[in-house]
Every structure is written in C-alpha cells, then in structure tokens.
Design an enzyme around this catalytic site. Structure first.
Site, PDB file in Angstrom:
ATOM      1  NE  ARG A 171      -3.737  -2.356   0.195  1.00 17.73           N
ATOM      2  CZ  ARG A 171      -3.408  -3.514  -0.159  1.00 17.73           C
ATOM      3  NH1 ARG A 171      -2.084  -3.539  -1.245  1.00 17.73           N
ATOM      4  NH2 ARG A 171      -3.838  -4.853   0.019  1.00 17.73           N
ATOM      5  CB  SER A 220      -8.386  -1.236   5.136  1.00 17.89           C
ATOM      6  OG  SER A 220      -8.962  -2.567   4.973  1.00 17.89           O
ATOM      7  CD  GLU A 290      -4.923   0.366   3.388  1.00 20.41           C
ATOM      8  OE1 GLU A 290      -4.871  -0.519   4.271  1.00 20.41           O
ATOM      9  OE2 GLU A 290      -5.607   0.203   2.347  1.00 20.41           O
TER      10      GLU A 290
HETATM   11  C1  LIG Z   1     -15.622   0.280   0.554  1.00 13.09           C
HETATM   12  C2  LIG Z   1     -13.766   0.612   0.162  1.00 13.09           C
HETATM   13  C3  LIG Z   1     -13.082  -0.445   0.009  1.00 13.09           C
HETATM   14  C4  LIG Z   1     -11.918  -0.435   0.065  1.00 13.09           C
HETATM   15  N1  LIG Z   1     -11.063  -1.874  -0.422  1.00 13.09           N
HETATM   16  C5  LIG Z   1      -9.756  -1.686  -0.775  1.00 13.09           C
HETATM   17  C6  LIG Z   1      -9.139  -2.872  -1.179  1.00 13.09           C
HETATM   18  O1  LIG Z   1      -9.500  -4.014  -0.981  1.00 13.09           O
HETATM   19  N2  LIG Z   1      -7.735  -2.833  -1.367  1.00 13.09           N
HETATM   20  C7  LIG Z   1      -7.164  -1.421  -1.383  1.00 13.09           C
HETATM   21  O2  LIG Z   1      -5.986  -1.637  -1.870  1.00 13.09           O
HETATM   22  N3  LIG Z   1      -7.748  -0.398  -1.205  1.00 13.09           N
HETATM   23  C8  LIG Z   1      -9.076  -0.365  -0.939  1.00 13.09           C
HETATM   24  N4  LIG Z   1      -9.882   0.794  -0.639  1.00 13.09           N
HETATM   25  C9  LIG Z   1      -9.048   1.983  -0.601  1.00 13.09           C
HETATM   26  C10 LIG Z   1      -8.999   2.735  -2.026  1.00 13.09           C
HETATM   27  O3  LIG Z   1     -10.077   2.579  -2.801  1.00 13.09           O
HETATM   28  C11 LIG Z   1      -7.562   2.557  -2.615  1.00 13.09           C
HETATM   29  O4  LIG Z   1      -6.532   2.968  -1.781  1.00 13.09           O
HETATM   30  C12 LIG Z   1      -7.645   3.152  -4.235  1.00 13.09           C
HETATM   31  O5  LIG Z   1      -6.554   2.764  -4.887  1.00 13.09           O
HETATM   32  C13 LIG Z   1      -7.572   4.633  -4.088  1.00 13.09           C
HETATM   33  O6  LIG Z   1      -7.873   5.162  -5.409  1.00 13.09           O
HETATM   34  P1  LIG Z   1      -8.633   6.607  -5.570  1.00 13.09           P
HETATM   35  O7  LIG Z   1      -8.714   7.072  -6.913  1.00 13.09           O
HETATM   36  O8  LIG Z   1      -9.845   6.752  -4.807  1.00 13.09           O
HETATM   37  O9  LIG Z   1      -7.583   7.425  -4.967  1.00 13.09           O
HETATM   38  P2  LIG Z   1      -7.912   8.733  -4.093  1.00 13.09           P
HETATM   39  O10 LIG Z   1      -8.328   8.462  -2.806  1.00 13.09           O
HETATM   40  O11 LIG Z   1      -8.296   9.852  -4.703  1.00 13.09           O
HETATM   41  O12 LIG Z   1      -6.103   9.258  -3.804  1.00 13.09           O
HETATM   42  C14 LIG Z   1      -5.323   8.411  -2.994  1.00 13.09           C
HETATM   43  C15 LIG Z   1      -3.765   8.802  -3.079  1.00 13.09           C
HETATM   44  O13 LIG Z   1      -3.418   8.631  -4.378  1.00 13.09           O
HETATM   45  C16 LIG Z   1      -3.104   9.828  -4.835  1.00 13.09           C
HETATM   46  N5  LIG Z   1      -3.351   9.944  -6.420  1.00 13.09           N
HETATM   47  C17 LIG Z   1      -4.593   9.887  -6.981  1.00 13.09           C
HETATM   48  N6  LIG Z   1      -4.411   9.740  -8.245  1.00 13.09           N
HETATM   49  C18 LIG Z   1      -3.457   9.913  -8.440  1.00 13.09           C
HETATM   50  C19 LIG Z   1      -2.505  10.251  -9.753  1.00 13.09           C
HETATM   51  N7  LIG Z   1      -3.287  10.295 -10.836  1.00 13.09           N
HETATM   52  N8  LIG Z   1      -1.099  10.511  -9.681  1.00 13.09           N
HETATM   53  C20 LIG Z   1      -0.628  10.264  -8.504  1.00 13.09           C
HETATM   54  N9  LIG Z   1      -1.107  10.135  -7.359  1.00 13.09           N
HETATM   55  C21 LIG Z   1      -2.602   9.983  -7.111  1.00 13.09           C
HETATM   56  C22 LIG Z   1      -3.822  10.980  -4.225  1.00 13.09           C
HETATM   57  O14 LIG Z   1      -3.086  12.323  -4.340  1.00 13.09           O
HETATM   58  C23 LIG Z   1      -3.802  10.432  -2.894  1.00 13.09           C
HETATM   59  O15 LIG Z   1      -2.620  10.531  -2.190  1.00 13.09           O
HETATM   60  C24 LIG Z   1     -11.160   0.730  -0.423  1.00 13.09           C
HETATM   61  C25 LIG Z   1     -11.830   1.965  -0.138  1.00 13.09           C
HETATM   62  C26 LIG Z   1     -13.126   1.792   0.174  1.00 13.09           C
HETATM   63  C27 LIG Z   1     -14.176   3.061   0.603  1.00 13.09           C
END
Ligand SMILES: Cc1cc2nc3c(=O)[nH]c(=O)nc-3n(C[C@H](O)[C@H](O)[C@H](O)COP(=O)(O)OP(=O)(O)OC[C@H]3O[C@@H](n4cnc5c(N)ncnc54)[C@H](O)[C@@H]3O)c2cc1C
Length: 298
Positions: A171, A220, A290
């Site tokens: 992560r 998480s 996380e």
């Molecule tokens: C119900 C639920 C279940 C989940 N289950 C999982 C799971 O099973 N496994 C898991 O790993 N995660 C899980 N997550 C967490 C989350 O979905 C992941 O971490 C996901 O990859 C975040 O993607 P996002 O587009 O929403 O990023 P954001 O939340 O928008 O951003 C997260 C980080 O990434 C950065 N970022 C976003 N886009 C870019 C880009 N283009 N370039 C550089 N940096 C960038 C942001 O600045 C921030 O620091 C879950 C979340 C929820 C709400």
C-alpha cells in the site's frame, strides 16, 4: 509597444471554492481553493505549467483513500476521474488512463479474455489511485501487473517510466518527486473470460458479506501489521461500535471507520487516534493509517 503577458489556452474546466465533500467516499471535508478538470493530458500539461511553482497540488481519483480535513485544501485539486478516461486492449496488453475506475478495468479485462486484474473489481478507486497506493485485494496487487507508466511533472513534461523506477511495497509507492500518473500499461495473461467474470462476482459477494460497503468509509483504516490483522486487534480491544461524534468503528468490520451521517473530518481523525492509542495500550502494537489525510483543520 507593450504587449500583455500571454495567457495559456486552456480547454478544461476550472472551478473555484469547490466543496470536496462530494469527491470522497467518507463524504467529509471543506472546499478546494480551486479544482481543475483537464480536457486531456496535453491540456493538463499547459495548466500545470501555468501554475506558480509553489502552488500546493492535490491529485484526486475517487477520493476512496483520502481524509480531507474540514478547513479544505488551500491549493489546486487536479481531478482526473471521467477526464482521462480511455482504456484500450491490444493482445494481452491493456492501456489504461489514470481516471478510469478500477471496476471498469477488471470488467474490460475479463471481457477481453485476459486474467490477472479481477482483484481490482471491488476497489472503489481509479487506476491513478491504484498506482499511487499499490492497491490490492484477495491476494492480487496493482504493480505486479504493470509493465510501464506515463507520468507528468509539475512543469507539464511527460515521462515514460518502468516499474523498476518506483519503490513499491504494501500500500505504498515512492515515485520520482513532483510526478503524477497519467496512464499505465497492464500486462495480463490470456485465459477464460467467463471464469474471470465469475471470479469477479464471487469477490464482490465476499466483500458485501464482510464489509460495510454501503456506508461512507475509506475502506481499511489501518494497514495490517506484519503477520496480523488490524481488524482483529481493534475488535480484541472492544472497539467495534465505538463512536466519536458521527464517526463509528463499524460493527460489521472493525478496520472500517464509517460516517454515520453527520461526521466531520475531525470526528474521524479523533476516532482514528483513539483506536490507535487503545490498540497500542492494550495490545502493544502501533497501527499505521492506510489513508492519506490532507488539507487544513477548520
Ligand atoms: C469500501 C472501500 C473498500 C476498499 N477496499 C480496498 C481494497 O480492497 N484494497 C485496497 O488497496 N484499497 C481499498 N480501498 C481504498 C482505496 O479504494 C484504494 O486505496 C484506491 O486505490 C484509491 O484510489 P482513488 O482513485 O480513490 O484514490 P484517491 O483516494 O483519490 O487518492 C489516494 C492517493 O493517491 C493519490 N493519487 C490519486 N490519483 C493519482 C494520480 N493520478 N497520480 C498520483 N497520485 C494520485 C492521491 O493524491 C492520494 O494521495 C477501499 C476503499 C473503500 C471506500
């Protein structure tokens, strides 16, 4: 004769004082000073190059791993969701833009009879967020299926990079300073698409059975410590159902903190701190968050 300074030609959308509550899965947080929704990668390059060098930047995917504080973000939010949104398949390689949702990636790969991306199905984020977080689930992780990425720098310059140029761990991904993801190429294995679709359905059912997927959260809250589970430690401390303001430790899954309706970001941050302190006091384990917390307190 004096000439006016040249204004860059921008084709995207600039929104001032944009409320961020609607852009994150916890449904909290104040406003961004400004948000830019680029028309495409070239337009984004022109916009970035036009910003002052010290401008604070926040790259936003689906906001599913972000805690945006109540005072909002005093800078520019770059919003890629629905903007950099193309996905194309060529042989066993899939080119995915950073704004494509992980669910769509899983679905389209299965449809093209490619295997190895099913784990992305239940991750409610974008490909950019998955690359930034090395998102993973049910034994799969993002970076092992990535063969190359395209990034953009603060000066708008575009770079092609290989996975070896990133420090990837659980992560967490360390990338070259001041560079963000625009797209990637996934290398997958040819296989049985209908078996892959069945695997996706089964992963989604397992999630719905064990996680409070219908309630606002960031998934998480804490990373799993080596050899253990954060949820087990939190439950062992009797914290399931514990509340601060509108934030609650989910009675369904102890590592999920949910917004029961009117939580502030401060409620969530206080509950996260309380849970971490109790687990350390009772179990002797220091949990690490996380999610990423950004912005100013109110
Ligand atoms: C119900 C639920 C279940 C989940 N289950 C999982 C799971 O099973 N496994 C898991 O790993 N995660 C899980 N997550 C967490 C989350 O979905 C992941 O971490 C996901 O990859 C975040 O993607 P996002 O587009 O929403 O990023 P954001 O939340 O928008 O951003 C997260 C980080 O990434 C950065 N970022 C976003 N886009 C870019 C880009 N283009 N370039 C550089 N940096 C960038 C942001 O600045 C921030 O620091 C879950 C979340 C929820 C709400």
């Amino acid at each position: 004769m004096m000439t006016a300074p040249k204004q860059p030609m921008l084709r995207g959308e600039l929104r001032l004082n944009e409320p961020l509550k609607r852009y994150n899965t916890w449904r909290v947080g104040g406003c961004a000073r400004q948000m830019y929704l680029p028309a495409d990668a070239d337009d984004l390059a022109v916009f970035l190059d036009s910003l002052p060098p010290q401008e604070p930047l926040l790259w936003l995917g689906l906001g599913s791993n972000l805690l945006i504080r109540d005072g909002g973000f005093p800078g520019t939010v770059i919003m890629l969701l629905g903007r950099l949104n193309s996905l194309s398949v060529e042989g066993d390689e899939v080119r995915v833009d950073a704004g494509v949702s992980c669910a769509k990636v899983a679905r389209e790969c299965a449809r093209a009879n490619l295997t190895g991306a099913a784990f992305l199905a239940g991750i409610p984020g974008t490909m950019g967020g998955a690359l930034a977080m090395n998102a993973g689930a049910f034994g799969g992780e993002t970076w092992p299926i990535v063969s190359s990425v395209t990034t953009i720098g603060r000066d708008g310059r575009i770079h092609q990079r290989l996975p070896a140029e990133f420090k990837v761990s659980y992560r967490e991904v360390v990338r070259p300073a001041e560079e963000w993801f625009l797209s990637c190429i996934l290398s997958l294995k040819p296989g049985d698409g209908s078996a892959e679709q069945a695997a996706i359905r089964s992963l989604l059912e397992r999630r719905a059975a064990t996680q409070p997927t219908g309630q606002p959260s960031c998934g998480s809250t804490f990373r799993n410590p080596q050899g253990d589970h954060a949820a087990r430690l939190i439950e062992a401390c009797g914290l399931k159902g514990h509340r601060i303001g509108g934030a609650e430790v989910s009675p369904k899954h102890a590592n999920f903190i949910i917004n029961t309706g009117d939580a502030s970001a401060a409620d969530i941050e206080n509950l996260v701190a309380h849970v971490a302190a109790e687990v350390e006091r009772q179990q002797g384990v220091r949990l690490e968050a996380e999610f990423h917390a950004v912005g100013e307190p109110s």
